[in-house]
Design a protein around this motif. Sequence first.
Motif: not given
Lengths: 165, 394
Positions: A39-41, A87-99, A104-106
Amino acid sequence: MAEYLGLTVDIPANDPDHIEYLQGAGEGRLVLQRCSDCNLLRYPPGPACPYCQSLEREWEEVSGRGTIYSYEIVTQAINPAYRELVPYAVVLVELDEQRGVPDEHEALRVISSLVDGDGAPEAEENVAIGARVEAEFADLGDGLGLPRFRLSDETPEHELWQFPS
Amino acid sequence: MATDERTIRGKVAIAGLAETTYYKRGQATDPEFKMALQAIIAAAGDAGIDVTEIDGFASYSNDRNDPVRLATALGLPQLKLSNMFWGGGGGGGSGAVANAAAAIVAGYADTVVVYRSLAQGQFGRFGQGSGANVARGAGAFTSPYGLMSPAQSFAMRVRRFMHDHGTEQAALRAISLASYQHAQHNPRAVMHGRELTEEIYDNSRWIVEPFHLFDCCMENDGAAAVILTSAERARDLKQTPAYVLAAMQGSDYRQGATAHNAPDYATSNFKTVAPRLYEHAGITPGDVDVLQSYENFTGGVLMSIVEHGFCEPDEANELFTLEHLSAPDGKLPLNTSGGNLAECYMHGLELIIEAARQVRGESTSQVHDANISMVGSGPMVQPVSDLVLARDLG
């Protein structure tokens, strides 16, 4: 054939893990795989659950809201098609779900572009670790879409951090 | 120390080493395969053995010059080991030595050469990134966003580390300055005669922040080889043996996620490899006299050195100064031939050669009385590998 900024996106029909993610985006939805057993994303999409090794999964829409975890500003395009974009930005987005789940590191962290309201690269001075973002979608044709992010007007949860250059 | 039979500690040594002339990318005057032969023949000569005594080959990063072709060209009576380290690019350098050493201990082969040859004019640039105009499979999660080159892939990891630990640009700069300083003593170095100052570094263009031009490895042509054989036999050969205390490879939890989703993101991927290395070698970081640490980008070197226990993450700004990283008297003499930044991007095999030269006392930036000489191969890639050489088995 699906295309983005002159780049052909060629995902065969027998590669459901990748094409169904982009089909979800084509419908304006950020979808992730949820394991049918534990049941984990998970992200990135793939055939196996890294937490319980199950090969059974379903797609599920998530909020598309998150926080910038890291970023970079690309000033030298590798692909000629992207030269007009720098110039363009590449981002690593941490989603709100399942933080912080299952430990704790996931987190569900998604590589993407940060764009402004017109879909153009967001200005460098506005890109920062900690900034709140929300998903939007670029049309690739053939029913596929590409998730991108733009800054949201939410208050950041911690102080913003930018590269000190 | 792991004292049972399941280690290679002290059982194998580097007995010979050699390299061709090192060239700027695309400037080699010989084809890649011939350069591989030149390096192997010269390494055998350095060891004082006949070339036909070579009976095994180990390489990495899909080296194009495969063992059967080499053995045929050299007229070897028989081939006993044809070995390729799988994955990781330059992260396989020490891993290839590990494979060669294990094969010797296991009795598969007796005299194994670890080699690498690159002629990028002949075969195209190595680190160019994908300029291809199509995204397939997992590439759909990175390349449409304009994330296409190694520098672009690694910059976000390093930036997150800098955010987490307050690491300053000056710490990365010190790594680059040390490499260039050492290269000025090394006539083999492509950047010999090209001094780097803080000012030149600061004014150099960004490739992608936090990487200035001088934070990125060169791209070069050349070939290099080391000969491994049993420690017992190495003692009877021409050179001072560089004993292999340990060699280790591996990758941490989910580090291979193409879309940057390893839970531990700001890492060089050595956190599980380094402890196993130290255990098998029977040493601690404090025992290391001189270190060669693979530079794809300086940020990875810094993270790797932290993960090998030479300092805490938050202490990096103090350790990473030119004074501390310089041979002969620095606290941690680093990349003493100039390495991938300033000697030659021989895909890290030049680092293994330099580690052996330090043990022999033959470096152009010799650390006084160097005994324990360590190599880290390939930060931030998957898998990575490590090697510890020693002059004395102790």
